[in-house]
Scaffold this motif. Structure first.
Motif, mmCIF file in Angstrom:
data_model
loop_
_atom_site.group_PDB
_atom_site.id
_atom_site.type_symbol
_atom_site.label_atom_id
_atom_site.label_comp_id
_atom_site.label_asym_id
_atom_site.label_seq_id
_atom_site.Cartn_x
_atom_site.Cartn_y
_atom_site.Cartn_z
ATOM 1 N N MET A 105 0.831 -1.194 0.000
ATOM 2 C CA MET A 105 0.000 0.000 0.000
ATOM 3 C C MET A 105 0.871 1.251 0.000
ATOM 4 N N VAL A 106 0.472 2.212 -0.802
ATOM 5 C CA VAL A 106 1.123 3.525 -0.826
ATOM 6 C C VAL A 106 0.376 4.491 0.080
ATOM 7 N N GLY A 107 -0.946 4.508 -0.042
ATOM 8 C CA GLY A 107 -1.732 5.411 0.780
ATOM 9 C C GLY A 107 -3.205 5.288 0.467
ATOM 10 N N THR A 108 -3.991 5.951 1.310
ATOM 11 C CA THR A 108 -5.453 5.874 1.219
ATOM 12 C C THR A 108 -6.054 7.248 1.416
ATOM 13 N N ILE A 109 -7.173 7.486 0.738
ATOM 14 C CA ILE A 109 -7.939 8.702 0.979
ATOM 15 C C ILE A 109 -9.382 8.309 1.245
ATOM 16 N N THR A 110 -9.955 8.863 2.304
ATOM 17 C CA THR A 110 -11.347 8.577 2.618
ATOM 18 C C THR A 110 -12.262 9.463 1.783
ATOM 19 N N SER A 111 -13.558 9.207 1.872
ATOM 20 C CA SER A 111 -14.510 10.002 1.109
ATOM 21 C C SER A 111 -14.528 11.455 1.578
ATOM 22 N N SER A 112 -14.107 11.693 2.812
ATOM 23 C CA SER A 112 -14.070 13.069 3.330
ATOM 24 C C SER A 112 -12.727 13.745 3.103
ATOM 25 N N GLY A 113 -11.785 13.010 2.497
ATOM 26 C CA GLY A 113 -10.508 13.623 2.137
ATOM 27 C C GLY A 113 -9.369 13.388 3.093
ATOM 28 N N ASN A 114 -9.583 12.588 4.121
ATOM 29 C CA ASN A 114 -8.489 12.288 5.030
ATOM 30 C C ASN A 114 -7.537 11.287 4.372
ATOM 31 N N THR A 115 -6.244 11.519 4.555
ATOM 32 C CA THR A 115 -5.252 10.686 3.888
ATOM 33 C C THR A 115 -4.280 10.047 4.882
ATOM 34 N N THR A 116 -3.790 8.886 4.515
ATOM 35 C CA THR A 116 -2.705 8.222 5.231
ATOM 36 C C THR A 116 -1.734 7.698 4.182
ATOM 37 N N TYR A 117 -0.453 7.635 4.578
ATOM 38 C CA TYR A 117 0.594 7.221 3.659
ATOM 39 C C TYR A 117 1.550 6.242 4.333
ATOM 40 N N THR A 118 2.155 5.386 3.531
ATOM 41 C CA THR A 118 3.228 4.577 4.060
ATOM 42 C C THR A 118 4.451 5.481 4.261
ATOM 43 N N ASP A 119 5.301 5.124 5.216
ATOM 44 C CA ASP A 119 6.388 6.015 5.611
ATOM 45 C C ASP A 119 7.320 6.379 4.458
ATOM 46 N N SER A 120 7.562 5.451 3.557
ATOM 47 C CA SER A 120 8.555 5.680 2.512
ATOM 48 C C SER A 120 8.156 6.754 1.507
ATOM 49 N N VAL A 121 6.883 7.135 1.489
ATOM 50 C CA VAL A 121 6.440 8.139 0.511
ATOM 51 C C VAL A 121 5.955 9.424 1.160
ATOM 52 N N LYS A 122 5.921 9.459 2.483
ATOM 53 C CA LYS A 122 5.451 10.666 3.173
ATOM 54 C C LYS A 122 6.309 11.865 2.788
ATOM 55 N N GLY A 123 5.639 12.963 2.458
ATOM 56 C CA GLY A 123 6.335 14.171 2.062
ATOM 57 C C GLY A 123 6.690 14.220 0.587
ATOM 58 N N ARG A 124 6.538 13.106 -0.115
ATOM 59 C CA ARG A 124 6.841 13.078 -1.554
ATOM 60 C C ARG A 124 5.608 12.794 -2.399
ATOM 61 N N PHE A 125 4.714 11.983 -1.901
ATOM 62 C CA PHE A 125 3.501 11.612 -2.647
ATOM 63 C C PHE A 125 2.286 12.257 -1.993
ATOM 64 N N THR A 126 1.324 12.624 -2.813
ATOM 65 C CA THR A 126 0.097 13.233 -2.307
ATOM 66 C C THR A 126 -1.109 12.613 -3.001
ATOM 67 N N ILE A 127 -2.061 12.164 -2.198
ATOM 68 C CA ILE A 127 -3.296 11.605 -2.736
ATOM 69 C C ILE A 127 -4.399 12.642 -2.594
ATOM 70 N N SER A 128 -5.187 12.780 -3.638
ATOM 71 C CA SER A 128 -6.357 13.656 -3.605
ATOM 72 C C SER A 128 -7.480 12.965 -4.376
ATOM 73 N N ARG A 129 -8.649 13.550 -4.319
ATOM 74 C CA ARG A 129 -9.762 12.947 -5.048
ATOM 75 C C ARG A 129 -10.788 13.998 -5.430
ATOM 76 N N ASP A 130 -11.556 13.671 -6.452
ATOM 77 C CA ASP A 130 -12.679 14.489 -6.907
ATOM 78 C C ASP A 130 -13.900 13.583 -6.816
ATOM 79 N N ASN A 131 -14.688 13.755 -5.766
ATOM 80 C CA ASN A 131 -15.828 12.865 -5.551
ATOM 81 C C ASN A 131 -16.861 12.965 -6.672
ATOM 82 N N ALA A 132 -17.015 14.140 -7.247
ATOM 83 C CA ALA A 132 -17.994 14.312 -8.320
ATOM 84 C C ALA A 132 -17.611 13.505 -9.557
ATOM 85 N N LYS A 133 -16.322 13.255 -9.708
ATOM 86 C CA LYS A 133 -15.834 12.504 -10.868
ATOM 87 C C LYS A 133 -15.450 11.072 -10.515
ATOM 88 N N ASN A 134 -15.658 10.681 -9.256
ATOM 89 C CA ASN A 134 -15.247 9.335 -8.802
ATOM 90 C C ASN A 134 -13.806 9.041 -9.191
#
Length: 121
Positions: free
Chosen positions: A47-76
């Motif tokens: 796993m690299v990371g997860t984003i909840t439907s409300s936008g909360n994110t978690t990341y594995t340590d090796s990518v923290k500060g380098r990778f960013t997860i986001s989402r557009d709920n209207a576009k799934n």
């Protein structure tokens, strides 16, 4: 039927950036968590990371500060911004999502087929 399709992979030099997308399509009544995983040659899928439907994110340590997860709920759609890439980030990147495909079914996890990211000079 629900499909997840990743895109945006490619070849990039060390220190470079890429933006991956994951689009969920089909009959969709709701999408909860959307996650990114990666699998390097000869290794297990991690796993690299997860984003909840409300936008909360978690990341594995090796990518923290380098990778960013986001989402557009209207576009799934979920995005994975990869910055400061190193050769160790070379892998096939997969997304999955917990999707409700009808009013009467529960959420089920779907997977995409992956997109290749290669970091090399």
């Amino acid at each position: 039927q629900v499909q997840l399709v990743e895109s945006g992979g490619g070849l990039v030099q060390p220190g470079g950036s890429l933006r991956l997308s994951c689009v969920a399509s089909g009959t969709i009544f709701g999408v909860k968590n959307m996650s990114w995983y990666r699998q390097a040659p000869g290794k297990q899928r991690d796993m690299v990371g997860t984003i909840t439907s409300s936008g909360n994110t978690t990341y594995t340590d090796s990518v923290k500060g380098r990778f960013t997860i986001s989402r557009d709920n209207a576009k799934n759609t979920a995005y994975l911004q990869l910055d400061s890439l190193t050769p160790e980030d070379t892998a096939v990147y997969y997304c999955n999502a917990d999707v409700k495909s009808s009013r009467v079914t529960t959420y089920r996890t779907y997977w995409g087929r992956g997109t290749q990211v290669t970091v090399s000079s």
